[in-house]
Design a protein around this motif. Sequence first.
Motif, PDB file in Angstrom:
ATOM      1  N   LEU A  71     -50.687  17.961 -37.472  1.00  0.00           N
ATOM      2  CA  LEU A  71     -51.178  16.951 -38.408  1.00  0.00           C
ATOM      3  C   LEU A  71     -50.217  16.771 -39.569  1.00  0.00           C
ATOM      4  O   LEU A  71     -49.724  17.736 -40.150  1.00  0.00           O
ATOM      5  CB  LEU A  71     -52.558  17.351 -38.941  1.00  0.00           C
ATOM      6  CG  LEU A  71     -53.660  17.456 -37.887  1.00  0.00           C
ATOM      7  CD1 LEU A  71     -54.892  18.133 -38.474  1.00  0.00           C
ATOM      8  CD2 LEU A  71     -54.028  16.083 -37.341  1.00  0.00           C
ATOM      9  N   LEU A  72     -49.963  15.524 -39.924  1.00  0.00           N
ATOM     10  CA  LEU A  72     -49.110  15.201 -41.062  1.00  0.00           C
ATOM     11  C   LEU A  72     -49.827  15.546 -42.363  1.00  0.00           C
ATOM     12  O   LEU A  72     -49.216  15.939 -43.345  1.00  0.00           O
ATOM     13  CB  LEU A  72     -48.790  13.703 -41.022  1.00  0.00           C
ATOM     14  CG  LEU A  72     -47.612  13.181 -41.802  1.00  0.00           C
ATOM     15  CD1 LEU A  72     -46.348  13.932 -41.442  1.00  0.00           C
ATOM     16  CD2 LEU A  72     -47.448  11.694 -41.542  1.00  0.00           C
ATOM     17  N   GLU A  73     -51.129  15.388 -42.359  1.00  0.00           N
ATOM     18  CA  GLU A  73     -51.989  15.761 -43.485  1.00  0.00           C
ATOM     19  C   GLU A  73     -53.386  15.953 -42.942  1.00  0.00           C
ATOM     20  O   GLU A  73     -53.725  15.447 -41.876  1.00  0.00           O
ATOM     21  CB  GLU A  73     -51.971  14.689 -44.587  1.00  0.00           C
ATOM     22  CG  GLU A  73     -52.395  13.278 -44.137  1.00  0.00           C
ATOM     23  CD  GLU A  73     -53.879  13.106 -43.919  1.00  0.00           C
ATOM     24  OE1 GLU A  73     -54.661  13.739 -44.653  1.00  0.00           O
ATOM     25  OE2 GLU A  73     -54.272  12.348 -43.018  1.00  0.00           O
ATOM     26  N   TRP A  74     -54.192  16.663 -43.702  1.00  0.00           N
ATOM     27  CA  TRP A  74     -55.603  16.753 -43.343  1.00  0.00           C
ATOM     28  C   TRP A  74     -56.399  17.104 -44.595  1.00  0.00           C
ATOM     29  O   TRP A  74     -55.853  17.609 -45.580  1.00  0.00           O
ATOM     30  CB  TRP A  74     -55.855  17.790 -42.239  1.00  0.00           C
ATOM     31  CG  TRP A  74     -55.537  19.204 -42.611  1.00  0.00           C
ATOM     32  CD1 TRP A  74     -54.327  19.828 -42.498  1.00  0.00           C
ATOM     33  CD2 TRP A  74     -56.443  20.170 -43.161  1.00  0.00           C
ATOM     34  NE1 TRP A  74     -54.415  21.117 -42.944  1.00  0.00           N
ATOM     35  CE2 TRP A  74     -55.710  21.368 -43.366  1.00  0.00           C
ATOM     36  CE3 TRP A  74     -57.799  20.157 -43.494  1.00  0.00           C
ATOM     37  CZ2 TRP A  74     -56.278  22.514 -43.886  1.00  0.00           C
ATOM     38  CZ3 TRP A  74     -58.376  21.313 -44.016  1.00  0.00           C
ATOM     39  CH2 TRP A  74     -57.615  22.473 -44.199  1.00  0.00           C
ATOM     40  N   PHE A  81     -63.835  16.827 -41.448  1.00  0.00           N
ATOM     41  CA  PHE A  81     -62.382  16.869 -41.520  1.00  0.00           C
ATOM     42  C   PHE A  81     -61.787  15.528 -41.093  1.00  0.00           C
ATOM     43  O   PHE A  81     -62.296  14.878 -40.174  1.00  0.00           O
ATOM     44  CB  PHE A  81     -61.830  17.966 -40.585  1.00  0.00           C
ATOM     45  CG  PHE A  81     -62.051  19.366 -41.081  1.00  0.00           C
ATOM     46  CD1 PHE A  81     -61.457  19.806 -42.251  1.00  0.00           C
ATOM     47  CD2 PHE A  81     -62.847  20.250 -40.364  1.00  0.00           C
ATOM     48  CE1 PHE A  81     -61.649  21.107 -42.704  1.00  0.00           C
ATOM     49  CE2 PHE A  81     -63.050  21.553 -40.802  1.00  0.00           C
ATOM     50  CZ  PHE A  81     -62.453  21.971 -41.980  1.00  0.00           C
ATOM     51  N   TYR A  82     -60.704  15.152 -41.761  1.00  0.00           N
ATOM     52  CA  TYR A  82     -59.929  13.955 -41.405  1.00  0.00           C
ATOM     53  C   TYR A  82     -58.459  14.357 -41.409  1.00  0.00           C
ATOM     54  O   TYR A  82     -58.040  15.155 -42.250  1.00  0.00           O
ATOM     55  CB  TYR A  82     -60.122  12.839 -42.434  1.00  0.00           C
ATOM     56  CG  TYR A  82     -61.517  12.268 -42.507  1.00  0.00           C
ATOM     57  CD1 TYR A  82     -61.839  11.084 -41.853  1.00  0.00           C
ATOM     58  CD2 TYR A  82     -62.516  12.910 -43.233  1.00  0.00           C
ATOM     59  CE1 TYR A  82     -63.122  10.553 -41.922  1.00  0.00           C
ATOM     60  CE2 TYR A  82     -63.803  12.400 -43.303  1.00  0.00           C
ATOM     61  CZ  TYR A  82     -64.099  11.211 -42.649  1.00  0.00           C
ATOM     62  OH  TYR A  82     -65.375  10.699 -42.722  1.00  0.00           O
ATOM     63  N   GLY A  83     -57.669  13.798 -40.493  1.00  0.00           N
ATOM     64  CA  GLY A  83     -56.249  14.127 -40.488  1.00  0.00           C
ATOM     65  C   GLY A  83     -55.432  13.094 -39.745  1.00  0.00           C
ATOM     66  O   GLY A  83     -55.956  12.292 -38.964  1.00  0.00           O
ATOM     67  N   THR A  84     -54.110  13.122 -39.997  1.00  0.00           N
ATOM     68  CA  THR A  84     -53.192  12.167 -39.384  1.00  0.00           C
ATOM     69  C   THR A  84     -52.278  12.874 -38.396  1.00  0.00           C
ATOM     70  O   THR A  84     -51.469  13.719 -38.803  1.00  0.00           O
ATOM     71  CB  THR A  84     -52.314  11.496 -40.468  1.00  0.00           C
ATOM     72  OG1 THR A  84     -53.159  10.867 -41.425  1.00  0.00           O
ATOM     73  CG2 THR A  84     -51.385  10.462 -39.847  1.00  0.00           C
ATOM     74  N   ALA A  88     -46.681  10.564 -33.670  1.00  0.00           N
ATOM     75  CA  ALA A  88     -46.626   9.107 -33.486  1.00  0.00           C
ATOM     76  C   ALA A  88     -46.153   8.400 -34.743  1.00  0.00           C
ATOM     77  O   ALA A  88     -45.390   7.427 -34.678  1.00  0.00           O
ATOM     78  CB  ALA A  88     -47.997   8.583 -33.069  1.00  0.00           C
ATOM     79  N   VAL A  89     -46.588   8.887 -35.916  1.00  0.00           N
ATOM     80  CA  VAL A  89     -46.187   8.266 -37.184  1.00  0.00           C
ATOM     81  C   VAL A  89     -44.690   8.424 -37.411  1.00  0.00           C
ATOM     82  O   VAL A  89     -43.975   7.452 -37.692  1.00  0.00           O
ATOM     83  CB  VAL A  89     -46.968   8.884 -38.366  1.00  0.00           C
ATOM     84  CG1 VAL A  89     -46.425   8.379 -39.699  1.00  0.00           C
ATOM     85  CG2 VAL A  89     -48.449   8.550 -38.253  1.00  0.00           C
ATOM     86  N   GLU A  90     -44.197   9.640 -37.275  1.00  0.00           N
ATOM     87  CA  GLU A  90     -42.776   9.896 -37.530  1.00  0.00           C
ATOM     88  C   GLU A  90     -41.889   9.134 -36.553  1.00  0.00           C
ATOM     89  O   GLU A  90     -40.860   8.576 -36.937  1.00  0.00           O
ATOM     90  CB  GLU A  90     -42.494  11.394 -37.459  1.00  0.00           C
ATOM     91  CG  GLU A  90     -43.142  12.166 -38.613  1.00  0.00           C
ATOM     92  CD  GLU A  90     -42.877  13.655 -38.563  1.00  0.00           C
ATOM     93  OE1 GLU A  90     -42.473  14.155 -37.482  1.00  0.00           O
ATOM     94  OE2 GLU A  90     -43.075  14.326 -39.591  1.00  0.00           O
ATOM     95  N   LYS A 112     -47.825  11.841 -49.858  1.00  0.00           N
ATOM     96  CA  LYS A 112     -46.885  11.448 -50.917  1.00  0.00           C
ATOM     97  C   LYS A 112     -45.861  12.539 -51.189  1.00  0.00           C
ATOM     98  O   LYS A 112     -44.708  12.257 -51.511  1.00  0.00           O
ATOM     99  CB  LYS A 112     -47.659  11.106 -52.189  1.00  0.00           C
ATOM    100  CG  LYS A 112     -46.810  10.402 -53.241  1.00  0.00           C
ATOM    101  CD  LYS A 112     -47.634  10.010 -54.445  1.00  0.00           C
ATOM    102  CE  LYS A 112     -46.769   9.316 -55.480  1.00  0.00           C
ATOM    103  NZ  LYS A 112     -47.512   9.026 -56.715  1.00  0.00           N
ATOM    104  N   LYS A 113     -46.278  13.805 -51.063  1.00  0.00           N
ATOM    105  CA  LYS A 113     -45.337  14.914 -51.271  1.00  0.00           C
ATOM    106  C   LYS A 113     -44.269  14.928 -50.180  1.00  0.00           C
ATOM    107  O   LYS A 113     -43.111  15.256 -50.429  1.00  0.00           O
ATOM    108  CB  LYS A 113     -46.089  16.248 -51.285  1.00  0.00           C
ATOM    109  CG  LYS A 113     -46.908  16.459 -52.551  1.00  0.00           C
ATOM    110  CD  LYS A 113     -47.675  17.771 -52.496  1.00  0.00           C
ATOM    111  CE  LYS A 113     -48.549  17.936 -53.735  1.00  0.00           C
ATOM    112  NZ  LYS A 113     -49.424  19.111 -53.630  1.00  0.00           N
ATOM    113  N   ARG A 114     -44.660  14.588 -48.965  1.00  0.00           N
ATOM    114  CA  ARG A 114     -43.715  14.591 -47.832  1.00  0.00           C
ATOM    115  C   ARG A 114     -42.900  13.302 -47.757  1.00  0.00           C
ATOM    116  O   ARG A 114     -41.754  13.307 -47.336  1.00  0.00           O
ATOM    117  CB  ARG A 114     -44.467  14.758 -46.502  1.00  0.00           C
ATOM    118  CG  ARG A 114     -45.132  16.100 -46.302  1.00  0.00           C
ATOM    119  CD  ARG A 114     -45.909  16.070 -44.992  1.00  0.00           C
ATOM    120  NE  ARG A 114     -46.701  17.259 -44.787  1.00  0.00           N
ATOM    121  CZ  ARG A 114     -46.411  18.199 -43.890  1.00  0.00           C
ATOM    122  NH1 ARG A 114     -45.339  18.096 -43.149  1.00  0.00           N
ATOM    123  NH2 ARG A 114     -47.198  19.231 -43.743  1.00  0.00           N
TER     124      ARG A 114
END
Length: 200
Positions: A71-74, A81-84, A88-90, A112-114
């Motif tokens: 997950l890119l974030e969660w 829970f929610y997450g990306t 696929a995004v990268e 935003k940090k990444r």
Amino acid sequence: MEKNNGLLIVLSGPSGAGKGTICQEVLRQLPDIKYSVSATTRKSRPGEVDGTHYFFRSREEFQAMIKKDELLEWAEFCENFYGTPRFAVEQAIQSGMDVILEIEIQGALQIKKRFPQGVYVFVVPPSMSVLSERIHKRGTESEDVIQKRLETAERELEYVTEYDYVIVNDKLEKAVDKLKSILVAEKCRVKRKPYEFQGV
């Protein structure tokens, strides 16, 4: 010239502000933008399809994704829970495709940090009374859950200064036009366009 990376557009705001509706309409009008489908442990609402609106996962499945760094974030929001999903995004951004994420505020701040070079847009309702009306109209949650969402929304509004842009969602058409204008402006930023001007 080397192909530019795509834009990462992060759209968030309080529950009921209308960010999902804005996102759907922008995607309808600009089909070249890729929508990043989030994973969640929340139950699906009527009409929602697994893999289209969200990847609906159990808590155990979601925790396994966290452990594998998939997950890119969660974030945990209202006991779900929610997450990306990361890959696929990268992959899309690196291939030059624009990606739009519609995520909760905790997740947006992690992203935003990444990706400080992303475009961060905060959607707000015209007023708290309008927000309350919108959430009640859904008819999908108990009064206790609705009150919790409204209390959370008041706290979340304080995070607006963490974003690049704010859109007041009073009329859908205007809100969509504002988001499209933001995308045009960001595409024209000098720092995103390393052009070499040729002499006449």
